[in-house]
Design a protein around this motif. Structure first.
Motif, short mmCIF file in Angstrom:
data_model
loop_
_atom_site.label_atom_id
_atom_site.label_comp_id
_atom_site.label_asym_id
_atom_site.label_seq_id
_atom_site.Cartn_x
_atom_site.Cartn_y
_atom_site.Cartn_z
N ARG A 13 0.77 -1.37 -0.09
CA ARG A 13 0.07 -0.09 0.07
C ARG A 13 0.83 1.32 -0.09
O ARG A 13 0.35 2.43 -0.32
CB ARG A 13 -1.01 -0.09 1.31
CG ARG A 13 -0.21 0.03 2.45
CD ARG A 13 -1.27 -0.06 3.64
NE ARG A 13 -0.42 -0.16 4.87
CZ ARG A 13 -0.17 -1.08 5.28
NH1 ARG A 13 -0.32 -2.36 5.20
NH2 ARG A 13 0.05 -1.38 6.85
N GLU A 14 2.18 1.18 0.21
CA GLU A 14 3.02 2.13 0.68
C GLU A 14 3.93 2.31 -1.01
O GLU A 14 4.69 3.18 -0.96
CB GLU A 14 3.94 2.27 1.59
CG GLU A 14 3.17 2.56 2.96
CD GLU A 14 4.19 2.22 3.94
OE1 GLU A 14 5.60 2.25 3.95
OE2 GLU A 14 3.58 2.40 5.04
N MET A 46 -6.09 -0.94 -7.48
CA MET A 46 -5.11 0.36 -6.99
C MET A 46 -5.62 1.01 -5.77
O MET A 46 -5.13 1.61 -4.96
CB MET A 46 -4.99 1.47 -8.29
CG MET A 46 -4.32 1.11 -9.58
SD MET A 46 -2.44 0.87 -9.23
CE MET A 46 -1.98 2.48 -9.05
N HIS A 47 -7.16 0.78 -5.80
CA HIS A 47 -7.75 1.46 -4.62
C HIS A 47 -7.64 0.35 -3.27
O HIS A 47 -8.44 0.67 -2.11
CB HIS A 47 -9.20 1.65 -4.80
CG HIS A 47 -9.14 3.10 -5.78
ND1 HIS A 47 -10.03 3.28 -6.52
CD2 HIS A 47 -8.19 4.12 -5.75
CE1 HIS A 47 -9.96 4.35 -7.31
NE2 HIS A 47 -8.72 4.95 -6.80
N TYR A 48 -7.11 -0.80 -3.54
CA TYR A 48 -7.05 -1.81 -2.62
C TYR A 48 -5.85 -1.77 -1.59
O TYR A 48 -4.96 -1.70 -2.17
CB TYR A 48 -7.49 -3.31 -3.11
CG TYR A 48 -7.61 -4.31 -2.19
CD1 TYR A 48 -8.64 -4.31 -1.16
CD2 TYR A 48 -6.78 -5.30 -2.16
CE1 TYR A 48 -8.59 -5.41 -0.26
CE2 TYR A 48 -7.06 -6.34 -1.22
CZ TYR A 48 -7.89 -6.53 -0.29
OH TYR A 48 -7.85 -7.56 0.81
N ASP A 49 -5.82 -2.06 -0.28
CA ASP A 49 -4.72 -1.69 0.34
C ASP A 49 -3.86 -2.92 0.57
O ASP A 49 -2.65 -3.02 0.91
CB ASP A 49 -5.05 -1.75 1.88
CG ASP A 49 -5.55 -0.06 1.88
OD1 ASP A 49 -5.12 0.55 1.26
OD2 ASP A 49 -6.09 0.35 3.13
N PHE A 50 -4.36 -4.24 0.19
CA PHE A 50 -3.54 -5.63 0.04
C PHE A 50 -2.84 -5.73 1.45
O PHE A 50 -1.67 -5.69 1.61
CB PHE A 50 -2.56 -5.54 -1.02
CG PHE A 50 -3.00 -5.71 -2.21
CD1 PHE A 50 -3.66 -7.15 -2.79
CD2 PHE A 50 -3.11 -4.63 -3.23
CE1 PHE A 50 -3.91 -7.37 -4.10
CE2 PHE A 50 -3.76 -5.01 -4.49
CZ PHE A 50 -4.13 -6.19 -4.81
N GLN A 64 -13.57 -5.41 -4.74
CA GLN A 64 -14.59 -4.45 -5.57
C GLN A 64 -15.12 -3.72 -4.19
O GLN A 64 -15.78 -2.62 -4.45
CB GLN A 64 -15.83 -5.39 -5.74
CG GLN A 64 -15.12 -6.50 -7.13
CD GLN A 64 -16.43 -7.33 -7.75
OE1 GLN A 64 -17.43 -6.90 -7.68
NE2 GLN A 64 -15.99 -8.39 -7.92
N ALA A 65 -15.18 -4.20 -3.00
CA ALA A 65 -15.46 -3.33 -1.76
C ALA A 65 -14.85 -2.12 -1.65
O ALA A 65 -15.53 -1.24 -1.38
CB ALA A 65 -15.84 -4.07 -0.52
N ALA A 66 -13.63 -2.18 -1.77
CA ALA A 66 -12.47 -1.25 -1.61
C ALA A 66 -12.81 0.02 -2.74
O ALA A 66 -12.82 1.00 -2.22
CB ALA A 66 -11.35 -1.68 -1.64
N GLN A 67 -13.17 -0.43 -3.74
CA GLN A 67 -13.59 0.63 -4.84
C GLN A 67 -15.08 1.24 -4.32
O GLN A 67 -15.02 2.52 -4.65
CB GLN A 67 -13.98 -0.17 -6.17
CG GLN A 67 -14.25 0.84 -7.29
CD GLN A 67 -13.31 1.95 -7.59
OE1 GLN A 67 -12.02 1.61 -7.90
NE2 GLN A 67 -13.26 3.10 -7.87
#
Length: 558
Positions: free
Chosen positions: A399-400, A436-440, A474-477
Motif C-alpha cells: 500500500r506504500e 489500485m484502491h485496495y490496501d492488500f 470490489q468493496a474497496a472501490q
C-alpha cells in the motif's frame, strides 16, 4: 411573418441535424468543447460562450472553455464554481443552481438581478474591461439525467444594443444542450477508457525501462531481476542490498507478512560471493521447539529415541553459504541462547555430540513483528537482537508502493497465464483501477493469489475485468467512491476538500515533473483552471523545488 417563423424553425432543425452529425464524429474533448460553443453562439447570436464541466470529485464546475467575441485575450477568466458551501448546496451561484435543478436560466440583466451572487462576473468585467449583461445557462444532462456540466451563453446584441435572450430561445438551447450532453458524455467515457489503457501501457513500458536502467546503475555486478519495483521506497531497498551484498554482515529483514522477505534474502545470497554454496531457509514458527532444535543443529545417532543415525543440521548444511531464519521473533528463548553462541563463536554442537563443529555461515533473519517490542515484552533476547540487527532492511508494504502495482500485475499475469495455459491478454482499466484502491493487507502474496485466481476464472483469450476480482477488492472501490461522494455532504467542506485537492495536485505535478499542461490534462481540467487552483492553495515555489528535486532522480539513504 408566419412564413419567417417557419423558415427560422426549419433552419434551427437543419442546424441541429448538422450538429448531431458533426458531434458524433468528434472524439477529441477539447475540439468538441470548441465546436459546441461555436455552434451555440451561432445558433443564439450570443457574444460569449462557455462550458463548465463537473470535475471528477463532483465538488466543482471548472471552466473548460471560454470564447468571447469582444475580448480577444482574457486577462483573467472566471474561477471554478464550488457546488457546496459549508456542507450545503451552493444555490447562490447561477451555474451551481442550474446544475442541481437541471433548469434553463434566462437572466435579462446580471447587474439588476438580485436572485444570485454575480460578484465574480463583476470582477471579470472590471479586469477585462467588459460588460456582462444578459445570460442564458442550460445544463448538460446525460442519459441518466445527471448533470455533467453547464453551457453558459452571455450577451445577445441587436443593432449595437445588448438585449435579453428571447423566451423561445430557452427551449432551443435546452434541446441543443441535451444533444450535446449525450455526445460529450460518450466522448468523456471514451477518453477516460483510452487514458486508463494508455496510462497502464505507458506505466508498464516506463517501469520496465526504468527497472532495466536501475539494475544497470545500482547492480553493475548484481542482478535482483526477480524483485519488481521502481518506487522510491524500493529503490532504497535495492541500494541497501547493493551495499551489503558483498559483505559477511548479518542482515535483519523487517516487513509485513507477504512483502517478499525471503525473496530479498535469496537475492542477497545469490548475488554474493557465497552464491555457489547452499542457501538454507527455515521458518522458526513452523516447528515446535524440540524439532526446530534438531533441524537447526542436527544430532548424533542415539541422541534421543528414534535417532537411529547421524543427521546434519541446517546450520552445518549452510556451511560456506547463507542461513535464512524466517520469523525469527517466534524462536523459543532457549534456542535463542544457542543461536547467539553460533553468531558469536561460529560453532555448533549437534544434539548428542561431544565436541563443537566450526561453521562459516552468513545469517539473514526476518520477522514481520517488531523485535525491539518483543525485547521489551521479554519474548526476545536483547543481546541476540543487537547481534542480528547489524544491517537492517525494511521492506515497504504494497500500500506504500502503489506505483509498482501495474508492473507487478503485468509480471504475475504473464507467469500465471503461462503456468495455466491461458492466453489472457491483459487487464481492463476498470479492474486495474479497483486494484489500485485496495490496501492488500496480505501484500505481494495476496496479490499473487488474487491474480492466479483471476487467470483461472477468466476465459481463454479474454480480459480480466472487475467481475474476476475478489469481493473485498470490489468493496474497496465502493468505499473509495463513497468517501469521495460523502465529502460534500458533511463536515468542514472547504478544509477537507481543499486539503485533498491540494494533495492530488501536488502529487500529479510531481508525477509530470512540474509540467502544468500535462498535469492539467491528467486531471481532466484546463491549464487555466489548474493555475487558479495552484494560486488558491498557494502551491508555488515550494512545490516547484520538490518537483525539480524529484525530476533529478531518487535519493538514496541508508
Amino acid at each position: 411573418m408566419l412564413s419567417k417563423q417557419k423558415h427560422d424553425s426549419s433552419q434551427v432543425l437543419e442546424d441541429l441535424l448538422k450538429l448531431t452529425t458533426l458531434l458524433n464524429t468528434e472524439r477529441d474533448i477539447d475540439s468538441l468543447f470548441s465546436k459546441i460553443v461555436e455552434f451555440a453562439c451561432k445558433l443564439t447570436g450570443a457574444e460569449v460562450g462557455r462550458i463548465f464541466i463537473l470535475d471528477n470529485t463532483k465538488r466543482y464546475l471548472y471552466p473548460a472553455i471560454s470564447q468571447n467575441a469582444d475580448v480577444f485575450k482574457e486577462v483573467r477568466g472566471l474561477p471554478a464554481v464550488d457546488l457546496f458551501v459549508e456542507g450545503r448546496r451552493n444555490i447562490q451561484d447561477v451555474l451551481s443552481y442550474c446544475a442541481f435543478t437541471g433548469k434553463v436560466l434566462n437572466i435579462e440583466d446580471v447587474y439588476q438581478y438580485s436572485g444570485f451572487d454575480f460578484q465574480c462576473y463583476y470582477e471579470y468585467d472590471k479586469i477585462n474591461r467588459y460588460k456582462t449583461y444578459s445570460m442564458l445557462a442550460a445544463p448538460f444532462r446525460n442519459h441518466t439525467e445527471q448533470t455533467i456540466g453547464v453551457l453558459q451563453l452571455t450577451n445577445l446584441r441587436r443593432e449595437d444594443t445588448l438585449v435579453a435572450f428571447p423566451k423561445h430561445m430557452e427551449n432551443i438551447v435546452a434541446a441543443f444542450a441535451s444533444q450535446a450532453a449525450v455526445t460529450l458524455n460518450n466522448a468523456q467515457l471514451i477518453e477516460q477508457n483510452t487514458r486508463l489503457i494508455q496510462m497502464m501501457d505507458d506505466t508498464n513500458r516506463r517501469l520496465k525501462e526504468e527497472n532495466t536502467q536501475l539494475r544497470e546503475q545500482i547492480t553493475a555486478s548484481h542482478h535482483f531481476s526477480e524483485i519488481i519495483g521502481n518506487s522510491k521506497s524500493m529503490r532504497k531497498v535495492f541500494d541497501l542490498m547493493e551495499k551489503v551484498v558483498n559483505t559477511t554482515a548479518t542482515v535483519l529483514i523487517g516487513g509485513e507478512t507477504g512483502t517478499g522477505k525471503e525473496l530479498i534474502a535469496q537475492s542477497i545470497h545469490f548475488n554474493s560471493p557465497r552464491k555457489k554454496a547452499n542457501f538454507v531457509a527455515q521458518n522458526c514458527a513452523a516447528l515446535p521447539e524440540n524439532l526446530l532444535e534438531a533441524e537447526l543443529f542436527g544430532y548424533k545417532k542415539g541422541a534421543f529415541s528414534g535417532a537411529d543415525q547421524d543427521k546434519i543440521g541446517l546450520i552445518e548444511h549452510a556451511n560456506g553459504g547463507t542461513l535464512f531464519l524466517d520469523e525469527i521473533g517466534d524462536m523459543p528463548l532457549s534456542l535463542q541462547a544457542k543461536l547467539l553462541r553460533v553468531l558469536q563463536e561460529r560453532e555448533i554442537r549437534p544434539l548428542g555430540a561431544l565436541k563443537e563443529v566450526s561453521v562459516d555461515i552468513r545469517v539473514v533473519a526476518a520477522s514481520h513483528k517488531s523485535l525491539m517490542q518483543s525485547v521489551k515484552n521479554g519474548d526476545f533476547r536483547e543481546d541476540l537482537y543487537y547481534r542480528l540487527s547489524v544491517f537492517p532492511i525494511v521492506i515497504p508494504p504494497l500500500r506504500e508502493r502503489t506505483e509498482d502495482i501495474p508492473a507487478l500485475l503485468n509480471y504475475f499475469l504473464g507467469i500465471y497465464a503461462k503456468q495455466h495455459g491461458k492466453d489472457v491478454v491483459r487487464m481492463s482499466p476498470a479492474a486495474v483501477e479497483q486494484i489500485m484502491h485496495y490496501d492488500f493487507p496480505g501484500n505481494i502474496r495476496e496479490m499473487r493469489n488474487m491474480l492466479e485466481r483471476a487467470v483461472l476464472i477468466c476465459e481463454d483469450h479474454g480480459t480480466i475485468t472487475p467481475d474476476h476480482l475478489p469481493p473485498e477488492i470490489q468493496a474497496a472501490q465502493i468505499n473509495f467512491d463513497n468517501k469521495a461522494l460523502s465529502l460534500g455532504e458533511s463536515g468542514d467542506l472547504k478544509d477537507v476538500v481543499g486539503r485533498y485537492e491540494a494533495f492530488v495536485i501536488k502529487r500529479r505535478l510531481s508525477e509530470h515533473s512540474g509540467n502544468q499542461t500535462q498535469t492539467a490534462k491528467s486531471l481532466n481540467i484546463s491549464r487555466r483552471a489548474l493555475i487558479d487552483k495552484l494560486n488558491k492553495h498557494e502551491i508555488g515555489k515550494q512545490t516547484e523545488r520538490i518537483v525539480q528535486k524529484d525530476a533529478q532522480g531518487p535519493e538514496y539513504s541508508s
